[in-house]
Write a protein that holds these residues in place. Structure first.
Motif, short mmCIF file in Angstrom:
data_model
loop_
_atom_site.label_atom_id
_atom_site.label_comp_id
_atom_site.label_asym_id
_atom_site.label_seq_id
_atom_site.Cartn_x
_atom_site.Cartn_y
_atom_site.Cartn_z
N ARG A 171 0.86 -1.18 0.00
CA ARG A 171 0.00 0.00 0.00
C ARG A 171 0.90 1.23 0.00
N VAL A 172 0.72 2.09 -1.00
CA VAL A 172 1.56 3.27 -1.19
C VAL A 172 0.72 4.52 -0.97
N LEU A 173 1.23 5.42 -0.13
CA LEU A 173 0.59 6.72 0.05
C LEU A 173 1.23 7.69 -0.92
N VAL A 174 0.49 8.12 -1.93
CA VAL A 174 1.02 8.98 -2.98
C VAL A 174 1.33 10.36 -2.41
N ASP A 175 2.58 10.83 -2.63
CA ASP A 175 2.94 12.15 -2.12
C ASP A 175 3.57 13.05 -3.18
N LYS A 176 3.91 12.51 -4.34
CA LYS A 176 4.49 13.33 -5.39
C LYS A 176 3.83 13.02 -6.72
N GLY B 207 -1.03 9.30 -13.15
CA GLY B 207 -2.46 9.12 -12.99
C GLY B 207 -2.86 7.93 -12.15
N ALA B 208 -1.88 7.22 -11.60
CA ALA B 208 -2.20 6.01 -10.82
C ALA B 208 -2.82 6.32 -9.47
N GLY B 209 -2.69 7.55 -9.03
CA GLY B 209 -3.28 7.93 -7.75
C GLY B 209 -3.17 9.42 -7.53
N ALA B 210 -4.05 9.95 -6.71
CA ALA B 210 -4.03 11.36 -6.37
C ALA B 210 -3.14 11.57 -5.15
N ARG B 211 -2.68 12.79 -4.99
CA ARG B 211 -1.87 13.12 -3.84
C ARG B 211 -2.66 12.87 -2.56
N GLY B 212 -2.06 12.12 -1.61
CA GLY B 212 -2.73 11.78 -0.37
C GLY B 212 -3.58 10.53 -0.44
N GLU B 213 -3.62 9.87 -1.59
CA GLU B 213 -4.42 8.66 -1.76
C GLU B 213 -3.58 7.42 -1.48
N LEU B 214 -4.17 6.45 -0.79
CA LEU B 214 -3.52 5.15 -0.58
C LEU B 214 -3.85 4.25 -1.76
N VAL B 215 -2.81 3.75 -2.42
CA VAL B 215 -2.98 2.94 -3.62
C VAL B 215 -2.35 1.58 -3.38
N GLU B 216 -3.09 0.52 -3.67
CA GLU B 216 -2.50 -0.81 -3.58
C GLU B 216 -1.77 -1.11 -4.88
N VAL B 217 -0.54 -1.59 -4.78
CA VAL B 217 0.30 -1.78 -5.95
C VAL B 217 0.93 -3.17 -5.94
N VAL B 218 1.44 -3.55 -7.10
CA VAL B 218 2.26 -4.75 -7.24
C VAL B 218 3.68 -4.29 -7.57
N CYS B 219 4.65 -4.78 -6.83
CA CYS B 219 6.05 -4.39 -7.03
C CYS B 219 6.65 -5.20 -8.18
N GLU B 220 7.24 -4.49 -9.16
CA GLU B 220 7.68 -5.16 -10.38
C GLU B 220 9.18 -5.07 -10.66
N GLU B 221 9.83 -3.95 -10.34
CA GLU B 221 11.23 -3.78 -10.77
C GLU B 221 11.97 -2.86 -9.80
N ILE B 222 13.19 -3.27 -9.43
CA ILE B 222 14.01 -2.44 -8.55
C ILE B 222 14.52 -1.23 -9.32
N GLN B 223 14.41 -0.07 -8.69
CA GLN B 223 14.97 1.17 -9.23
C GLN B 223 16.15 1.59 -8.36
N ALA B 224 16.83 2.66 -8.76
CA ALA B 224 18.03 3.08 -8.04
C ALA B 224 17.75 3.37 -6.58
N ASP B 225 16.59 3.98 -6.29
CA ASP B 225 16.28 4.33 -4.91
C ASP B 225 14.90 3.87 -4.48
N GLY B 226 14.33 2.92 -5.21
CA GLY B 226 12.99 2.46 -4.87
C GLY B 226 12.58 1.26 -5.70
N ILE B 227 11.27 1.18 -5.95
CA ILE B 227 10.71 0.06 -6.72
C ILE B 227 9.71 0.62 -7.73
N ARG B 228 9.80 0.15 -8.98
CA ARG B 228 8.81 0.47 -9.99
C ARG B 228 7.61 -0.46 -9.78
N CYS B 229 6.41 0.12 -9.70
CA CYS B 229 5.21 -0.65 -9.38
C CYS B 229 4.10 -0.35 -10.39
N ARG B 230 3.06 -1.16 -10.34
CA ARG B 230 1.84 -0.90 -11.10
C ARG B 230 0.64 -1.03 -10.15
#
Length: 457
Positions: free
Chosen positions: A402-407, A428-451
């Motif tokens: 669960r990701v809380l969108v902040d940017k 467009g995957a989520g509005a600022r302040g919205e909790l979005v359930e995601v699937v983790c797909e790919e490691i990024q330099a400082d995080g994870i790319r999700c859908r």
């Protein structure tokens, strides 16, 4: 009067700068970009000599932009106000407790606004008194430095009362009684003292109403918190905040291992809105170094506490601070630190090469470790940290979070998981302040790319 606010140092310095910002807004002043501001307000840092020097450099940079006055406060000013007041006649210094200093800064700005075009008074310290229970705010502050345990990010502002970020800092405590040998903070901040829970809860309600569903409890020694009204410990206060309507998440900025108490474990296990991430400073994995540092635990006690924490909260993410190159740290001591990082399952290490801080006990030890050796140890520990961070993120691949969108941006949106892992999503995957359930797909330099996730199977 148009003003701009900046800060250097930790999250508490940021919270103190927010106090000044809110006091100025409530007094009717207008926030503006630095180049258009009549007054610059700078909250300084002195955690290291370098931080103190950067604070003075920040004042000089502000002066070049031509403001009428530069109002300076914070730890470095509390330590040595004359070194700032002597920089330029336009600099005014404010010494004391942040809550009162904020009001004094607003009063100084009011006086300045009443005499447009007048020359600023020479640098002179204002006298601070008892701690007032003012509300903290978040706004377009510029973070200019980083200290152990502290991170700073830019934010863009709105009108007073309108929060500008999904995550709000609640300063619940100030001062410290630990007196670590390398640290000047007790000298400039004083002893540990706690804010009444009623004030914290009132501010939390206001922040949620203003659009901040995630609240971060912060302080100089936040684990020392004890409510002066009802005797609540930190964990009990976190639980009460977590139960407030509209609060989605509550987390800690940092907590000492000696303060990981039962009440904190109970909050982590019993309140779903309390985030399973703790930043627990280590500083060294060697008992001799810890003793010379004046830390109040051994390496074994640190490991035992983290093991107890993991037994209670298996999903917890533990990050830490380490100082390398302390005068009594030899190669064997450094190796023990590396071993403890692995044994404790730390996922990220904030690494700080040691530098003597005048006025501390450790100053008498000198600076025995060569600069190049400090850099080597810092590189090795940072490399170890990156490997452990990637392992932590790799374990999430294919799973749901669960990701809380902040940017928000044109190319992506991003936010943090409960355990403080940065995730990136399609635009467009989520509005600022919205909790979005995601699937983790790919490691990024400082995080994870999700859908975005579909319905749970």
């Amino acid at each position: 009067m148009r003003f701009a606010v900046k800060f250097l140092g930790c999250k508490v310095s940021q919270a103190d700068a927010m106090l000044a910002r809110r006091a100025l807004l409530q007094a009717g002043h207008e926030e503006a970009p630095e180049e258009l501001a009549d007054v610059h307000v700078i909250n300084t840092c002195c955690i290291t000599s370098a931080a103190e020097a950067k604070s003075r450099q920040s004042v000089r940079r502000s002066l070049k932009r031509g403001p009428r006055e530069v109002l300076v406060s914070g730890c470095a000013v509390n330590l040595s106000a004359p070194t700032f007041g002597e920089i330029d006649p336009r600099v005014r210094t404010f010494v004391g407790i942040a809550e009162e200093v904020a009001e004094q800064i607003a009063a100084a700005a009011r006086a300045g606004a009443a005499r447009p075009g007048a020359a600023a008074a020479p640098g002179a310290a204002a006298v601070a008194g008892a701690c007032a229970d003012l509300e903290h705010d978040v706004g377009p502050l510029r973070g200019l430095a980083r200290s152990p345990g502290g991170e700073h990010r830019r934010a863009r502002g709105q009108a007073p009362g309108a929060e500008t970020r999904t995550r709000g800092f609640l300063k619940v405590q100030d001062g410290c009684d630990c007196s670590c040998a390398y640290c000047i903070i007790p000298t400039v901040r004083g002893g540990a003292r706690s804010r009444p829970a009623s004030g914290v809860l009132g501010e939390a309600r206001r922040r949620v109403a203003g659009g901040q569903p995630e609240l971060v409890m912060t302080g100089i020694s936040v684990g020392d918190y004890r409510d002066p009204e009802r005797g609540l410990e930190l964990g009990e206060l976190m639980a009460e905040v977590a139960r407030l309507p509209g609060v989605e998440r509550v987390r800690l900025s940092s907590v000492e291992v000696i303060h990981v108490r039962d009440s904190l474990l109970e909050a982590l296990t019993g309140e779903p809105n309390v985030c399973p991430h703790l930043h627990v400073p280590l500083q060294s994995g060697d008992n001799g170094v810890l003793e010379a540092m004046g830390r109040h635990y051994t390496a074994e006690q640190y490991l035992d506490t983290i093991a107890t924490l993991r037994a209670a909260v298996p999903q917890v993410n533990v990050t830490t601070d380490v100082i390398v190159g302390f005068p009594t740290e030899d190669e064997a001591a450094f190796e023990r630190t590396l071993e403890l990082i692995d044994a404790a399952g730390i996922t990220r290490v904030h690494v700080f090469p040691y530098s003597p801080r005048p006025g501390t006990v450790a100053e008498a030890l000198g600076d025995r470790v060569a600069p190049e050796e400090k850099k080597r140890r810092a590189r090795e520990l940072s490399g170890r940290s990156e490997v452990r961070s990637r392992h932590h993120r790799a374990a999430k691949l294919g799973g749901r979070e669960r990701v809380l969108v902040d940017k928000l941006a044109d190319t992506q949106v991003s936010g943090y998981t409960e355990d403080y892992t940065r995730c990136y999503l399609p635009p467009g995957a989520g509005a600022r302040g919205e909790l979005v359930e995601v699937v983790c797909e790919e490691i990024q330099a400082d995080g994870i790319r999700c859908r975005p996730a579909g319905p749970a199977p």
